[in-house]
Write a protein that holds these residues in place. Structure first.
Motif, PDB file in Angstrom:
ATOM      1  N   UNK A 108      -2.241  31.615  -3.803  1.00  0.00           N
ATOM      2  CA  UNK A 108      -0.808  31.928  -3.881  1.00  0.00           C
ATOM      3  C   UNK A 108       0.049  30.668  -3.851  1.00  0.00           C
ATOM      4  N   UNK A 109      -0.606  29.513  -3.881  1.00  0.00           N
ATOM      5  CA  UNK A 109       0.114  28.242  -3.837  1.00  0.00           C
ATOM      6  C   UNK A 109       0.973  28.076  -5.090  1.00  0.00           C
ATOM      7  N   UNK A 110       2.197  27.678  -4.883  1.00  0.00           N
ATOM      8  CA  UNK A 110       3.100  27.430  -6.008  1.00  0.00           C
ATOM      9  C   UNK A 110       3.960  26.214  -5.652  1.00  0.00           C
ATOM     10  N   UNK A 111       3.761  25.100  -6.370  1.00  0.00           N
ATOM     11  CA  UNK A 111       4.463  23.864  -5.984  1.00  0.00           C
ATOM     12  C   UNK A 111       5.979  23.948  -6.174  1.00  0.00           C
ATOM     13  N   UNK A 112       6.440  24.979  -6.878  1.00  0.00           N
ATOM     14  CA  UNK A 112       7.868  25.044  -7.204  1.00  0.00           C
ATOM     15  C   UNK A 112       8.678  25.922  -6.248  1.00  0.00           C
ATOM     16  N   UNK A 113       8.022  26.524  -5.283  1.00  0.00           N
ATOM     17  CA  UNK A 113       8.796  27.333  -4.335  1.00  0.00           C
ATOM     18  C   UNK A 113       9.736  26.437  -3.538  1.00  0.00           C
ATOM     19  N   UNK A 114      10.876  27.012  -3.160  1.00  0.00           N
ATOM     20  CA  UNK A 114      11.889  26.269  -2.400  1.00  0.00           C
ATOM     21  C   UNK A 114      11.957  26.859  -0.990  1.00  0.00           C
ATOM     22  N   UNK A 115      11.401  26.148   0.021  1.00  0.00           N
ATOM     23  CA  UNK A 115      11.334  26.718   1.382  1.00  0.00           C
ATOM     24  C   UNK A 115      12.693  27.147   1.927  1.00  0.00           C
ATOM     25  N   UNK A 116      13.756  26.453   1.498  1.00  0.00           N
ATOM     26  CA  UNK A 116      15.084  26.785   2.035  1.00  0.00           C
ATOM     27  C   UNK A 116      15.889  27.655   1.055  1.00  0.00           C
ATOM     28  N   UNK A 117      15.194  28.401   0.211  1.00  0.00           N
ATOM     29  CA  UNK A 117      15.853  29.236  -0.808  1.00  0.00           C
ATOM     30  C   UNK A 117      16.858  30.219  -0.199  1.00  0.00           C
ATOM     31  N   UNK A 118      16.437  30.910   0.870  1.00  0.00           N
ATOM     32  CA  UNK A 118      17.277  31.968   1.457  1.00  0.00           C
ATOM     33  C   UNK A 118      17.866  31.503   2.791  1.00  0.00           C
ATOM     34  N   UNK A 119      19.114  31.906   3.071  1.00  0.00           N
ATOM     35  CA  UNK A 119      19.730  31.473   4.336  1.00  0.00           C
ATOM     36  C   UNK A 119      19.052  32.146   5.536  1.00  0.00           C
ATOM     37  N   UNK A 120      18.472  31.333   6.414  1.00  0.00           N
ATOM     38  CA  UNK A 120      17.667  31.882   7.520  1.00  0.00           C
ATOM     39  C   UNK A 120      18.450  32.861   8.408  1.00  0.00           C
ATOM     40  N   UNK A 121      19.733  32.555   8.642  1.00  0.00           N
ATOM     41  CA  UNK A 121      20.509  33.387   9.567  1.00  0.00           C
ATOM     42  C   UNK A 121      21.046  34.661   8.909  1.00  0.00           C
ATOM     43  N   UNK A 122      20.853  34.806   7.610  1.00  0.00           N
ATOM     44  CA  UNK A 122      21.338  36.013   6.922  1.00  0.00           C
ATOM     45  C   UNK A 122      20.247  36.682   6.101  1.00  0.00           C
ATOM     46  N   UNK A 123      19.004  36.492   6.503  1.00  0.00           N
ATOM     47  CA  UNK A 123      17.913  37.090   5.738  1.00  0.00           C
ATOM     48  C   UNK A 123      17.108  38.031   6.622  1.00  0.00           C
ATOM     49  N   UNK A 124      16.869  39.223   6.111  1.00  0.00           N
ATOM     50  CA  UNK A 124      15.988  40.164   6.794  1.00  0.00           C
ATOM     51  C   UNK A 124      14.694  40.207   6.003  1.00  0.00           C
ATOM     52  N   UNK A 125      13.620  39.680   6.605  1.00  0.00           N
ATOM     53  CA  UNK A 125      12.311  39.813   5.957  1.00  0.00           C
ATOM     54  C   UNK A 125      11.673  41.086   6.494  1.00  0.00           C
ATOM     55  N   UNK A 126      11.348  41.999   5.616  1.00  0.00           N
ATOM     56  CA  UNK A 126      10.838  43.298   6.038  1.00  0.00           C
ATOM     57  C   UNK A 126       9.449  43.131   6.652  1.00  0.00           C
ATOM     58  N   UNK A 127       9.137  43.959   7.646  1.00  0.00           N
ATOM     59  CA  UNK A 127       7.814  43.865   8.256  1.00  0.00           C
ATOM     60  C   UNK A 127       6.754  44.471   7.335  1.00  0.00           C
TER      61      UNK A 127
END
Ligand SMILES: [Zn+2]
Length: 271
Positions: A108-127
């Motif tokens: 699943x490695x992808x060198x182009x992903x952006x770790x800071x793509x989504x704002x951490x304080x306004x993101x809900x990652x679903x369980x």
């Protein structure tokens, strides 16, 4: 062939909440990872002239008014420019943060992903979806839980009124999400994102795209092929049989024929 990368604007009538499903392609292509820009250059012709922010503006909606952005998955042609939505809560599937940080293993490695793509304080990652269909509430403020909806094993009733569901739709990449939206008393629209890339695949005329990687292994466009087939048959059944006695229209993110046929519905018009 050329194809669109469609995004969808949804308004929830009772709460007046404004939702965008997917953010399409970034307007300024030079803001993508340099390596990705090289890949994008092979996708010629490409147009990012109209992005979600400018498309919303055509209908008098400022992107600052958007309450929720549902990110089907984090590939470049779906993530647009998240910073254009300063007041939105972002909703993404399970393990998205790990994926963005390349902590999900070699395949699943992808060198182009952006770790800071989504704002951490306004993101809900679903369980993760529960092993049993009916789960516990994981988001008390909104009353969100994974539950089954007929043939759909794992859905979240976003406003607890049966109008808009976030759907777990595994296969393409981990955490891939779809949405099911009631647009009339007798009609649903199912936003399938990249669970299926072309109408000919959806109609059973051809199979998912597959090719050989540099090690000679056959890989497909979906990271979990078994799950992708299950998701596809669930969507085919929905379109064939409907839901709650109402029609379901399945819309694929890259379906150019659908885009042409439905041009009159594009914002500021609506389905
Ligand atoms: Zn895509």
């Amino acid at each position: 062939m050329t194809m669109p990368s469609m995004a969808f604007f949804i308004e929830h009538p009772a709460t007046k909440s404004k939702i965008v499903f997917d953010l399409s392609i970034r307007k300024d292509l030079t803001k993508y990872h340099p390596g990705l820009q090289k890949h994008i250059a092979t996708r010629d012709p490409i147009s990012s002239e109209d992005d979600v922010k400018s498309a919303l503006a055509l209908g008098g909606c400022d992107s600052g008014e958007i309450d929720y952005v549902i990110v089907s998955h984090i590939h470049w042609d779906h993530v647009g420019t998240p910073s254009d939505f300063p007041n939105a809560t972002f909703i993404c599937g399970h393990n998205t943060d790990k994926l963005l940080n390349n902590q999900m293993g070699e395949d699943l490695y992808n060198p182009y992903y952006e770790p800071d793509l989504l704002p951490k304080d306004r993101t809900i990652e679903l369980p993760a979806v529960p092993s049993q269909a009916e789960g516990e509430v994981f988001e008390p403020e909104r009353g969100w839980r994974w539950q089954s909806k007929h043939d759909i094993p794992h859905a979240i009733d976003m406003f607890n009124d049966g109008s808009i569901y976030i759907i777990n739709s595994p296969g393409h990449v981990p955490g891939h999400l779809n949405a099911l939206v009631r647009v009339a008393a007798d009609k649903w629209v199912y936003l399938a994102a990249d669970a299926c890339h072309h109408a000919r695949i959806f109609n059973g005329e051809t199979d998912f795209g597959a090719w050989k990687d540099d090690k000679g292994r056959t890989i497909t466009i979906h990271k979990d092929l078994d799950a992708a087939y299950k998701t596809l048959s669930m969507m085919q059944r929905l379109q064939r049989e409907g839901l709650d006695g109402s029609l379901v229209e399945v819309v694929l993110a890259h379906d150019g024929e659908w885009q042409e046929k439905n041009a009159r519905f594009f914002f500021p018009n609506h389905i």
